[in-house]
Design an enzyme around this catalytic site. Structure first.
Site, short mmCIF file in Angstrom:
data_model
loop_
_atom_site.label_atom_id
_atom_site.label_comp_id
_atom_site.label_asym_id
_atom_site.label_seq_id
_atom_site.Cartn_x
_atom_site.Cartn_y
_atom_site.Cartn_z
N CYS A 263 84.24 36.44 55.72
CA CYS A 263 83.25 37.19 56.57
C CYS A 263 82.11 36.40 56.88
O CYS A 263 82.16 35.33 57.60
CB CYS A 263 82.87 38.74 56.20
SG CYS A 263 84.02 39.90 56.07
N ILE B 295 70.80 37.70 44.69
CA ILE B 295 69.77 36.28 44.39
C ILE B 295 70.23 35.67 42.48
O ILE B 295 69.77 34.69 42.38
CB ILE B 295 68.33 36.92 44.33
CG1 ILE B 295 67.78 37.21 43.57
CG2 ILE B 295 67.65 36.64 45.89
CD1 ILE B 295 65.96 37.97 42.99
N GLY C 234 74.82 30.51 42.34
CA GLY C 234 75.82 29.54 42.09
C GLY C 234 76.66 29.15 42.77
O GLY C 234 76.50 27.82 43.44
N1 LIG Z 1 87.29 41.43 54.80
C1 LIG Z 1 86.10 42.33 54.66
O1 LIG Z 1 85.88 42.11 53.89
C2 LIG Z 1 85.84 43.00 55.90
C3 LIG Z 1 84.21 43.40 56.16
C4 LIG Z 1 83.77 43.60 57.22
C5 LIG Z 1 84.19 43.34 58.23
N2 LIG Z 1 85.21 42.44 58.20
C6 LIG Z 1 85.95 42.12 60.17
O2 LIG Z 1 86.90 42.74 60.53
C7 LIG Z 1 88.18 42.27 60.48
C8 LIG Z 1 88.95 42.70 60.18
O3 LIG Z 1 88.90 41.42 58.77
P1 LIG Z 1 90.34 41.70 57.59
O4 LIG Z 1 89.94 41.19 56.32
O5 LIG Z 1 90.64 43.56 57.47
O6 LIG Z 1 91.14 40.83 58.58
P2 LIG Z 1 92.99 40.98 57.84
O7 LIG Z 1 93.24 38.90 58.86
O8 LIG Z 1 92.71 41.27 56.27
O9 LIG Z 1 93.58 41.89 58.81
C9 LIG Z 1 93.65 42.16 60.13
C10 LIG Z 1 95.09 42.30 60.67
O10 LIG Z 1 95.30 42.04 61.78
C11 LIG Z 1 96.23 41.75 62.26
N3 LIG Z 1 96.26 42.07 63.81
C12 LIG Z 1 96.49 40.30 64.39
N4 LIG Z 1 96.33 41.10 65.34
C13 LIG Z 1 97.21 41.94 65.99
C14 LIG Z 1 97.46 42.91 66.90
N5 LIG Z 1 97.69 42.31 68.46
N6 LIG Z 1 98.12 44.35 66.72
C15 LIG Z 1 97.72 44.38 65.33
N7 LIG Z 1 97.61 44.32 64.30
C16 LIG Z 1 96.78 42.51 64.57
C17 LIG Z 1 97.11 41.28 60.96
O11 LIG Z 1 98.15 41.08 61.96
C18 LIG Z 1 95.84 41.35 59.82
O12 LIG Z 1 97.02 42.23 59.27
C19 LIG Z 1 87.54 41.07 61.25
O13 LIG Z 1 86.69 41.10 61.92
C20 LIG Z 1 86.29 40.56 59.74
O14 LIG Z 1 85.19 40.15 59.84
C21 LIG Z 1 86.02 41.82 57.39
#
Ligand SMILES: NC(=O)c1ccc[n+]([C@@H]2O[C@H](COP(=O)([O-])OP(=O)(O)OC[C@H]3O[C@@H](n4cnc5c(N)ncnc54)[C@H](O)[C@@H]3O)[C@@H](O)[C@H]2O)c1
Length: 452
Positions: free
Chosen positions: A266, A256, A259
């Protein structure tokens, strides 16, 4: 136990590193060969506190491996996690092409029972699509291999991801298979033994839980920002109001803080995707639509304050920016409010000098040479007219105000994160503007009223 993590981004790397840390043999896969080559050399593509050390330590112990070859990686793997990106499609829905590609690849290459777990944030119904995609590939191969699917959404926070993973508030698992439940129960034992709960549920509920959690957090942020803007108009101080409401245990102090709006990879996309899911199901998620609209507006509030301070003319002005990442302790700039603010400043003709402890390389992808970058926070202030603080990095919290005062031309500070004390700023001789605090500048007040 051997597991494979497909997608070596923020989530995949943290997941892989943390599972290997507790002794599990982990293969991390990615389609990006440069990323994998660098990881093999111990070069970690993202900034996340403690991650590099954990990755290199586990690589040295032979428990953590990196490859672009999914087919090899999944052989002998008991569990495959899908942690690829699920960016927003043009219509706001989650783009599932990467997730389903991995599912198909699993179907093409699996030779024995495997549990395929979706860790990416995906809309309700995706695990069913993952299952169908695998089944189709197995049918093409005319083989009958048993497999299960499960949903295990990730709740880590960038900037504190390792701690969140090792000491989770909860682990959510959606599965309808006792075998899958047992496998995941065992896998997460090192974490649950310390008292961190694992909650099993049906797959659809697990998928929904992740979106509902992010939507709730985004709602808290937009709520406080909306109230902050009203405080500013009616003469209340949001800093007092925040403390006043946060001390109510039913409300709590977290999320809360007023900002310049939420950002990151996300909240924006997950809020949009949930609105889209509702629409597809003929339901109008009114609260979340407002959350999104408030957030979009909030990203302009600090820019409006700067513009008003200089009476609508930023052409010959130089604005120093402290903080570009969407939050501290990360270099992630996806959907960062800084993108909106810096672009607006540039469009209005201002020069921008920027400092961020870790996000400068990332920022260059977005702003190129239109912004000047600095490796020292004070150097960015030389010849600048004012300072705008966009990310609440710890090193900005108690800066040397004498130096700031000396270096800035017009001693104006625009604090997008309310990290300074207004009275102290006045004593230090600054014109100080933050979020949700009544201003004595009537031009600003007027403009704010019209801006909303
Ligand atoms: N970043 C966060 O804080 C966070 C937190 C919770 C959940 N998520 C969820 O997790 C998922 C991943 O997020 P992220 O931030 O790690 O994404 P990111 O973009 O940092 O990483 C995704 C990776 O997947 C790779 N990739 C794409 N297609 C591929 C394939 N066919 N085979 C192998 N690798 C492949 C990409 O090259 C990339 O390195 C998303 O759905 C996101 O919403 C993210």
């Amino acid at each position: 136990m051997k597991i494979t993590i497909v997608g070596s981004g923020y989530v995949g790397l943290v997941t892989g590193a943390c599972f290997s840390e507790v002794g599990i043999d982990v293969q991390c896969v990615d389609v990006d060969p440069v990323k994998i080559d660098n990881l093999k050399k111990g070069i970690v593509p993202i900034y996340e506190p403690g991650l590099e050390k954990m990755i290199t330590g586990n690589m040295e112990k032979g428990r953590l491996h990196f490859t672009t070859n999914l087919s090899d990686a999944i052989q002998d793997s008991d569990i495959v996690f899908i942690s690829v990106g699920t960016p927003s499609d043009e219509d706001g829905s989650a783009d599932l092409k990467y997730v389903l590609q991995v599912a198909r690849d699993c179907g093409k290459h699996m030779n024995d029972y495997m549990l395929v777990v979706t860790k990416s944030t995906v809309p309700v119904g995706t695990s069913r699509k993952v299952k169908e995609a695998i089944e189709q590939e197995l049918a093409k191969r005319q083989v009958n291999i048993l497999f299960d699917v499960a949903s295990n959404p990730e709740f880590l926070k960038e900037g504190a991801a390792i701690d969140d993973f090792l000491k989770p508030d909860r682990i959510v698992v959606g599965t309808e298979s006792p075998r899958a439940e047992e496998l995941l129960n065992n896998l997460y034992k090192p974490f649950t033994l310390n008292g961190h709960p694992i909650i099993f549920m049906d797959i659809v509920s697990a998928e929904m839980t992740k979106y509902a959690a992010n939507a709730m957090l985004a709602t808290k942020i937009s709520f406080i920002n909306d109230i902050a803007n009203l405080c500013e108009i009616v003469g209340a101080d949001i800093n007092n109001v925040r403390k006043g409401i946060g001390s109510d245990a039913r409300i709590g102090n977290k999320f809360i803080y007023p900002g310049i709006g939420y950002g990151g990879s996300c909240f924006p996309k997950d809020v949009q995707a949930l609105i889209k899911t509702a629409k597809e199901n003929n339901y109008d998620l009114q609260v979340l639509k407002a959350v999104e609209a408030v957030n979009q507006n909030q990203k302009s509030v600090l820019f409006t304050k700067i513009l008003n301070y200089y009476k609508g003319d930023l052409k010959a002005k130089t604005v120093a920016i402290w903080g570009l990442s969407f939050k501290p302790q990360t270099d992630d700039m996806r959907e960062a409010p800084s993108l909106e603010i810096v672009n607006k400043l540039l469009k209005a003709g201002a020069n921008v000098k920027a400092y961020d402890p870790v996000a400068i390389q990332e920022a260059k992808h977005y702003f190129g040479s239109s912004v000047s970058y600095y490796t020292d926070q004070y150097e960015a202030l030389i010849d600048a007219d004012c300072l705008a603080v966009l990310t609440e990095w710890p090193e900005f919290k108690i800066p040397n105000f004498k130096i700031i005062n000396k270096l800035l031309n017009t001693t104006a500070i625009f604090d997008g994160r309310n990290i300074y004390d207004a009275a102290e700023m006045k004593r230090n001789g600054f014109d100080y503007f933050c979020i949700g605090v009544n201003t004595t500048n009537p031009v600003l007040k007027l403009e704010l009223k019209t801006a909303f």
